[in-house]
Design a protein around this motif. Structure first.
Motif, mmCIF file in Angstrom:
data_model
loop_
_atom_site.group_PDB
_atom_site.id
_atom_site.type_symbol
_atom_site.label_atom_id
_atom_site.label_comp_id
_atom_site.label_asym_id
_atom_site.label_seq_id
_atom_site.Cartn_x
_atom_site.Cartn_y
_atom_site.Cartn_z
ATOM 1 N N ALA A 184 9.450 -2.188 -8.915
ATOM 2 C CA ALA A 184 9.621 -1.435 -10.164
ATOM 3 C C ALA A 184 8.281 -1.260 -10.849
ATOM 4 O O ALA A 184 7.949 -0.182 -11.352
ATOM 5 C CB ALA A 184 10.600 -2.155 -11.084
ATOM 6 N N ARG A 185 7.480 -2.328 -10.865
ATOM 7 C CA ARG A 185 6.160 -2.270 -11.488
ATOM 8 C C ARG A 185 5.252 -1.312 -10.728
ATOM 9 O O ARG A 185 4.496 -0.541 -11.305
ATOM 10 C CB ARG A 185 5.547 -3.661 -11.518
ATOM 11 C CG ARG A 185 4.310 -3.746 -12.410
ATOM 12 C CD ARG A 185 3.773 -5.154 -12.486
ATOM 13 N NE ARG A 185 4.807 -6.072 -12.935
ATOM 14 C CZ ARG A 185 4.801 -7.371 -12.695
ATOM 15 N NH1 ARG A 185 3.837 -7.914 -11.979
ATOM 16 N NH2 ARG A 185 5.763 -8.144 -13.136
ATOM 17 N N SER A 186 5.353 -1.342 -9.363
ATOM 18 C CA SER A 186 4.542 -0.437 -8.548
ATOM 19 C C SER A 186 4.913 1.017 -8.831
ATOM 20 O O SER A 186 4.057 1.894 -8.891
ATOM 21 C CB SER A 186 4.742 -0.735 -7.062
ATOM 22 O OG SER A 186 4.305 -2.030 -6.768
ATOM 23 N N ALA A 187 6.200 1.294 -9.022
ATOM 24 C CA ALA A 187 6.658 2.656 -9.291
ATOM 25 C C ALA A 187 6.141 3.150 -10.631
ATOM 26 O O ALA A 187 5.818 4.331 -10.787
ATOM 27 C CB ALA A 187 8.180 2.714 -9.262
ATOM 28 N N LEU A 188 6.030 2.246 -11.610
ATOM 29 C CA LEU A 188 5.541 2.648 -12.933
ATOM 30 C C LEU A 188 4.052 2.940 -12.926
ATOM 31 O O LEU A 188 3.569 3.773 -13.680
ATOM 32 C CB LEU A 188 5.841 1.544 -13.956
ATOM 33 C CG LEU A 188 7.314 1.347 -14.311
ATOM 34 C CD1 LEU A 188 7.477 0.126 -15.201
ATOM 35 C CD2 LEU A 188 7.861 2.581 -15.004
#
Length: 197
Positions: A184-188
């Protein structure tokens, strides 16, 4: 570590042998043919060993209830059968409670020592190199998961191997929700995922 593992294996072998001989004798006394009586203790105490390994391997997973049930059932049958054998085979001058208590020790030790052996032989996750820690992680406790290196490995496992979050978490020794947060953090932060206006 090698000494501890060798010690647990030695104790487990002794406990298994004591329980094995008692259960085999009980099977013979119960009408099982002498040539087949050896199989009964293998079934009863063997399920304890196999279920213990499965419990440790499936720790934290929903399906772990089944090996736990097998482990409990095997332990109850083994302890009870060892105690019954002691009461049946004990000398008349030995109190039945004492004989049953002594006979219950080997299967209980087998249960405990098998679990300890499996834990001792599990691979220990490698520590996170200091250079790979993110800023602010200097005060982090050892118990925290290796987030920076773990995230990189997780991305490789998902993109190149097609692994699920659960498989990645099990491989890295972290909770599946941790892996979910990494992605999720990578996607943001990934510019390719930002919507264009």
């Amino acid at each position: 570590m090698a000494t501890a593992v060798a010690g647990t294996v030695f104790i487990a072998a002794g406990a298994f042998w004591l329980s094995f001989t008692a259960l085999a004798d009980l099977a013979r006394r119960s009408g099982v043919d002498a040539g087949q009586a050896w199989a009964w203790p293998l079934i009863v105490d063997g399920i304890i060993v196999v279920a213990t390994v499965a419990v440790v391997a499936l720790a934290g997973q929903r399906s772990a209830w089944y090996p736990w049930a097998l482990l409990a059932a095997g332990a109850v049958v083994s302890v009870t059968a060892n105690a019954i054998h002691a009461v049946v085979a004990a000398d008349a001058d030995v109190p039945g409670v004492l004989a049953a208590s002594v006979a219950a020790v080997p299967p209980l030790v087998l249960l405990a020592i098998t679990h300890l052996t499996v834990i001792l032989t599990r691979p220990i996750p490698a520590p996170v190199p200091e250079a790979s820690r993110e800023p602010g992680e200097e005060t982090a406790t050892v118990a925290q998961p290796p987030v920076p290196v773990g995230r990189e490995v997780a991305v490789l496992l998902r993109e190149e191997e097609g692994w699920s979050n659960k498989q990645i978490a099990r491989h890295l020794g972290v909770h599946p929700s941790t892996v979910g947060r990494w992605f999720a953090r990578s996607a943001l932060t990934d510019p390719d995922t930002e919507e264009t206006t």
